[in-house]
Write a protein that holds these residues in place. Structure first.
Motif, PDB file in Angstrom:
ATOM      1  N   LEU A 161       0.830  -1.214   0.000  1.00 25.76           N
ATOM      2  CA  LEU A 161       0.000   0.000   0.000  1.00 25.76           C
ATOM      3  C   LEU A 161       0.858   1.256   0.000  1.00 25.76           C
ATOM      4  O   LEU A 161       0.484   2.282  -0.583  1.00 25.76           O
ATOM      5  CB  LEU A 161      -0.933  -0.004   1.220  1.00 25.76           C
ATOM      6  CG  LEU A 161      -2.006  -1.105   1.244  1.00 25.76           C
ATOM      7  CD1 LEU A 161      -2.727  -1.125   2.589  1.00 25.76           C
ATOM      8  CD2 LEU A 161      -3.009  -0.925   0.100  1.00 25.76           C
ATOM      9  N   SER A 162       2.033   1.166   0.644  1.00 24.35           N
ATOM     10  CA  SER A 162       2.857   2.375   0.756  1.00 24.35           C
ATOM     11  C   SER A 162       3.410   2.797  -0.607  1.00 24.35           C
ATOM     12  O   SER A 162       3.693   3.975  -0.812  1.00 24.35           O
ATOM     13  CB  SER A 162       3.994   2.170   1.752  1.00 24.35           C
ATOM     14  OG  SER A 162       4.993   1.373   1.169  1.00 24.35           O
ATOM     15  N   ARG A 163       3.524   1.853  -1.541  1.00 24.24           N
ATOM     16  CA  ARG A 163       3.974   2.250  -2.886  1.00 24.24           C
ATOM     17  C   ARG A 163       3.020   3.269  -3.492  1.00 24.24           C
ATOM     18  O   ARG A 163       3.456   4.239  -4.123  1.00 24.24           O
ATOM     19  CB  ARG A 163       4.046   1.022  -3.812  1.00 24.24           C
ATOM     20  CG  ARG A 163       5.300   0.233  -3.581  1.00 24.24           C
ATOM     21  CD  ARG A 163       5.396  -0.916  -4.581  1.00 24.24           C
ATOM     22  NE  ARG A 163       5.887  -2.081  -3.887  1.00 24.24           N
ATOM     23  CZ  ARG A 163       5.579  -3.330  -4.183  1.00 24.24           C
ATOM     24  NH1 ARG A 163       4.758  -3.605  -5.177  1.00 24.24           N
ATOM     25  NH2 ARG A 163       6.082  -4.308  -3.489  1.00 24.24           N
ATOM     26  N   ASP A 183      -6.729   0.964   7.359  1.00 24.36           N
ATOM     27  CA  ASP A 183      -7.215   2.237   7.910  1.00 24.36           C
ATOM     28  C   ASP A 183      -6.110   3.298   7.889  1.00 24.36           C
ATOM     29  O   ASP A 183      -6.361   4.464   7.550  1.00 24.36           O
ATOM     30  CB  ASP A 183      -7.718   2.051   9.348  1.00 24.36           C
ATOM     31  CG  ASP A 183      -9.083   1.372   9.389  1.00 24.36           C
ATOM     32  OD1 ASP A 183      -9.712   1.231   8.314  1.00 24.36           O
ATOM     33  OD2 ASP A 183      -9.515   0.963  10.478  1.00 24.36           O
ATOM     34  N   ALA A 184      -4.891   2.891   8.252  1.00 29.27           N
ATOM     35  CA  ALA A 184      -3.768   3.839   8.244  1.00 29.27           C
ATOM     36  C   ALA A 184      -3.508   4.334   6.823  1.00 29.27           C
ATOM     37  O   ALA A 184      -3.217   5.521   6.595  1.00 29.27           O
ATOM     38  CB  ALA A 184      -2.510   3.190   8.822  1.00 29.27           C
ATOM     39  N   HIS A 185      -3.631   3.431   5.853  1.00 27.91           N
ATOM     40  CA  HIS A 185      -3.444   3.793   4.439  1.00 27.91           C
ATOM     41  C   HIS A 185      -4.504   4.809   4.007  1.00 27.91           C
ATOM     42  O   HIS A 185      -4.188   5.837   3.395  1.00 27.91           O
ATOM     43  CB  HIS A 185      -3.548   2.511   3.607  1.00 27.91           C
ATOM     44  CG  HIS A 185      -3.546   2.703   2.123  1.00 27.91           C
ATOM     45  ND1 HIS A 185      -2.475   3.232   1.435  1.00 27.91           N
ATOM     46  CD2 HIS A 185      -4.493   2.427   1.180  1.00 27.91           C
ATOM     47  CE1 HIS A 185      -2.764   3.273   0.140  1.00 27.91           C
ATOM     48  NE2 HIS A 185      -3.979   2.795  -0.044  1.00 27.91           N
ATOM     49  N   LEU A 186      -5.759   4.539   4.351  1.00 33.48           N
ATOM     50  CA  LEU A 186      -6.841   5.447   3.960  1.00 33.48           C
ATOM     51  C   LEU A 186      -6.673   6.806   4.642  1.00 33.48           C
ATOM     52  O   LEU A 186      -6.930   7.855   4.034  1.00 33.48           O
ATOM     53  CB  LEU A 186      -8.208   4.832   4.300  1.00 33.48           C
ATOM     54  CG  LEU A 186      -8.504   3.508   3.573  1.00 33.48           C
ATOM     55  CD1 LEU A 186      -9.855   2.958   3.993  1.00 33.48           C
ATOM     56  CD2 LEU A 186      -8.435   3.677   2.054  1.00 33.48           C
ATOM     57  N   GLY A 235     -12.542  13.933   2.692  1.00 29.94           N
ATOM     58  CA  GLY A 235     -13.260  12.670   2.888  1.00 29.94           C
ATOM     59  C   GLY A 235     -14.349  12.481   1.851  1.00 29.94           C
ATOM     60  O   GLY A 235     -14.545  11.384   1.321  1.00 29.94           O
ATOM     61  N   ALA A 236     -15.044  13.586   1.533  1.00 32.31           N
ATOM     62  CA  ALA A 236     -16.127  13.513   0.546  1.00 32.31           C
ATOM     63  C   ALA A 236     -15.572  13.218  -0.847  1.00 32.31           C
ATOM     64  O   ALA A 236     -16.137  12.407  -1.590  1.00 32.31           O
ATOM     65  CB  ALA A 236     -16.927  14.814   0.549  1.00 32.31           C
TER      66      ALA A 236
END
Lengths: 195, 195
Positions: free
Chosen positions: B62-64, B122-125, B155-156
């Motif tokens: 995900l960090s990529r 969640d951390a990624h989002l 967020g929207a």
């Protein structure tokens, strides 16, 4: 055995009942006939195959949402375009989350059926975006919305609100923040459409 | 057996390779150790459990995307807020559809892993919406965007573009109309944000 005439509508009601009871994998036409107290041949006279019956019951289920949404348009004739659009989106979200929350098994069943009937689902999505297009077109005529292509804008509004109507997001609809999320997305989209 | 020192990074590379080869259900720490020519004890010295290793490899994957998106912000410093935001959303969509299209099995594997590691996801989002918030805040300071709450708007925007980054929509990303759909949604959202 019932003495009422066997109508397509009665068969569809019974089918929904059978699906609710046995789930989509196990429900059969024989079960439907048994609930109605008729032979399965009588059912096949109305729906020539099991898959035609499943499609018809899916269509009926989806059409309830279409009717509720069409009513939002007719009941809010005097409202502004933005108010009407917001109410329409909220009614769609409420219809979906009630279906998902009040009877999760039936909702799961219809999610399975919907995946089997892509033409029925496509027609449903077309009806919904057509309704949205009409709201946007009216708003453009009233000078409330500005867009060169109301149909494309309707598609964009529908895609951008997927989080609040796509059954894949049903688990998220119980989150305490979901109403605030809906408000933020709806406000941003309405701002994007306004003249 | 390799003479390179056994680093966490080398273990994660090997884990990705093993996941690609065997899939998430069958991949084991012993397989990872074998690819590296080390004992499984050596792997456990870096990652204390199999699930810690799976989480770490998911985080790296995900960090990529996070790094590619952070680069959009730094590479486009002189661009306008709207141009930067559009480029960011398009880069996210491209990253996801390339991951899904170029190596569908690895994409499916990581979709399974992501469902196991909700904290990592969640951390990624949060990182992605934080990046979006920074773009919107900058645009507000530059007088290009207007919003009372850049975080809520971020967020929207993220929720409204789910169709173009949520892995659940990957099958739709091959549709010939998807680029036009992206353009319509992005244009509507940018219009909604503008000052």
């Amino acid at each position: 055995m019932s003495t009422e005439p066997l109508t397509a509508e009665r068969i569809l009601e019974a089918t929904e009942e059978v699906l609710r009871r046995y789930g989509p994998a196990k429900a059969t036409v024989v079960d439907v006939a048994r609930v109605l107290g008729v032979s399965h041949g009588s059912v096949y006279r109305h729906f020539r195959t099991k898959s035609a019956l499943r499609e018809a019951v899916t269509k009926r289920w989806l059409s309830r949402t279409e009717i509720a949404l069409a009513r939002v348009i007719s009941d809010n004739e005097r409202e502004s375009g933005p108010a009407k659009l917001r109410e329409w989106l909220l009614t769609l979200f409420d219809a979906k989350r009630h279906k998902a929350g009040d009877d999760p098994e039936l909702f799961a069943t219809f999610s399975v059926l919907a995946r089997e009937s892509s033409e029925v689902v496509d027609a449903h999505l077309t009806e919904l975006t057509d309704q949205l297009t009409r709201i946007i077109e009216e708003g453009v005529r009233a000078g409330e919305f500005a867009t060169p292509d109301p149909g494309a804008s309707a598609g964009a509004v529908f895609a951008a609100t997927a989080r609040f109507h796509d059954p894949g997001y049903a688990p998220e609809w119980r989150k305490p923040t979901i109403d605030a999320e809906f408000d933020a997305v709806a406000a941003l989209l309405l701002r994007g459409l306004r003249a």
